[in-house]
Design a protein around this motif. Structure first.
Motif, PDB file in Angstrom:
ATOM      1  N   TRP A  10       0.808  -1.219   0.000  1.00 58.81           N
ATOM      2  CA  TRP A  10       0.000   0.000   0.000  1.00 58.81           C
ATOM      3  C   TRP A  10       0.848   1.280   0.000  1.00 58.81           C
ATOM      4  CZ3 TRP A  10      -4.061   2.414  -1.381  1.00 58.81           C
ATOM      5  CH2 TRP A  10      -4.480   3.592  -0.748  1.00 58.81           C
ATOM      6  N   TYR A  51       0.417   4.003  -2.923  1.00 63.07           N
ATOM      7  CA  TYR A  51      -0.017   5.351  -2.531  1.00 63.07           C
ATOM      8  C   TYR A  51       0.972   6.403  -3.043  1.00 63.07           C
ATOM      9  CZ  TYR A  51      -1.579   9.255   0.316  1.00 63.07           C
ATOM     10  OH  TYR A  51      -2.040  10.493   0.724  1.00 63.07           O
ATOM     11  N   ARG A  97      -9.154  -1.436   1.866  1.00 66.35           N
ATOM     12  CA  ARG A  97      -8.476  -1.109   3.122  1.00 66.35           C
ATOM     13  C   ARG A  97      -9.283  -0.130   3.976  1.00 66.35           C
ATOM     14  NH1 ARG A  97      -3.353  -1.790   3.997  1.00 66.35           N
ATOM     15  NH2 ARG A  97      -3.184   0.271   4.957  1.00 66.35           N
TER      16      ARG A  97
END
Length: 360
Positions: free
Chosen positions: A130, A134, A186
């Motif tokens: 992640w 991101y 998430r």
């Protein structure tokens, strides 16, 4: 599903047997370095986009640990600003050969990471990747122009090209949808990404003037469909409009008109776009046509100059083989591949209000 089960799903009459599919997957695996990097072929460069495509093909074939290693390579070697360089010598992270940073190359990690998660259900992997996803998305969105399109790249000296490529922006559209799917999974909403996706999709659908004119290239023809921005009737109209310009029956899809050169990657990507439109029969036809590009080791030549009856260039590329396996996986119903390229369950973004008067 086990590796053997996935390989069986990659059997497609007239295109691949299960044994041939396994040979192709093994050919990609043989090019992969011990650190996870997947160059075009050994001795050539790695670019981040094609590295991800090859990794996705490995997942489709059940080679999940190899795919995971490919994504670890990206995580380990991401630049501090969230980017990667455009090319690395033979996949050596300390030997970039092109220090430009292409936005669609950077964004594509999101597609691969979501595909790997859907292939494996590995939440620890998704959590670990992640921050990489991101940072990559945040970097790419700094290139978005007021009209929604995404600037092409940063040059080696740091200067930015604000001109946008339709193919690249369409690929980024796909990547943003996958990144938002990860964020939703998430439970970490990203409203700025949703706005950016909506603006980008609107530009792709309704504002061709916001992109450089590369209409000679087949990718600019089918990528708005493959990237999920153009769907339904509009997608079918777009594909029909230039079918005869780019498609050479029996041989494949031209890379660029009027050159007498068909390429495996473009042919497989068009097949994926056709499948996404619900035209599986035509997709299978295209994949059957490029059987002449298959080499004895299960890999695929990049292209064929049909006026000269010559393979050119003399390269067996991992990304060409990867695109074939992904197209076959979609047609065979592989759940992860259909979810990523079918797009029905991917976020669509927030529709912008545009003074052009066109619905987003």
């Amino acid at each position: 599903m086990t590796g053997a089960g996935r390989i069986e799903r990659l059997a497609l009459p007239g295109v691949l047997t299960a044994e041939e599919a396994a040979r192709t997957a093994a050919g990609i695996a043989a090019v992969q370095r011990a650190d996870g990097a997947i160059p075009w072929f050994r001795g050539h460069h790695l670019d981040p986009w094609d590295h991800v495509e090859a990794a996705m093909a490995l997942d489709a074939a059940g080679e999940h640990e190899r795919a995971r290693a490919a994504y670890r390579w990206l995580a380990w070697h991401q630049n501090p600003d969230g980017s990667w360089y455009a090319a690395y010598a033979d996949g050596a992270a300390d030997e970039p050969t092109d220090r430009a940073k292409e936005t669609n190359f950077v964004a594509y990690v999101a597609v691969g990471v979501w595909h790997h998660y859907l292939s494996t259900g590995d939440d620890a992997f998704l959590d670990g990747m992640w921050p990489t996803v991101y940072a990559a998305v945040e970097y790419v969105l700094t290139f978005q122009q007021p009209g929604g399109q995404i600037g092409w790249k940063a040059e080696e000296d740091g200067s930015r090209r604000t001109e946008a490529l339709l193919t690249g922006s369409s690929s980024i559209h796909h990547a943003l949808r996958c990144a938002l799917a990860i964020a939703e999974h998430r439970e970490e909403p990203q409203p700025d990404w949703e706005l950016a996706l909506g603006l980008l999709g609107h530009a792709i659908r309704h504002h061709p003037e916001r992109f450089l004119d590369k209409s000679r290239y087949s990718m600019d023809w089918y990528y708005p469909v493959l990237g999920g921005a153009v769907t339904g009737v509009a997608a079918k109209e777009r594909i029909e409009e230039r079918w005869d310009d780019f498609v050479v029956p029996g041989l494949g899809v031209r890379c660029v008109v009027p050159n007498p050169w068909v390429t495996g990657g473009e042919s497989c990507e068009l097949a994926l776009a056709l499948w996404a439109m619900g035209e599986s029969d035509r997709a299978v036809d295209v994949l059957r046509w490029i059987g002449h590009l298959r080499a004895e080791d299960g890999m695929y030549w990049t292209g064929y100059v049909f006026e000269d009856e010559a393979v050119w260039p003399q390269e067996l590329t991992t990304w060409t083989a990867g695109s074939l396996l992904l197209a076959v996986a979609a047609l065979g119903g592989d759940e992860a591949t259909t979810a990523v390229f079918g797009g029905e369950r991917l976020p669509a973004g927030l529709e912008p209000e545009c003074p052009c008067g066109m619905e987003a």
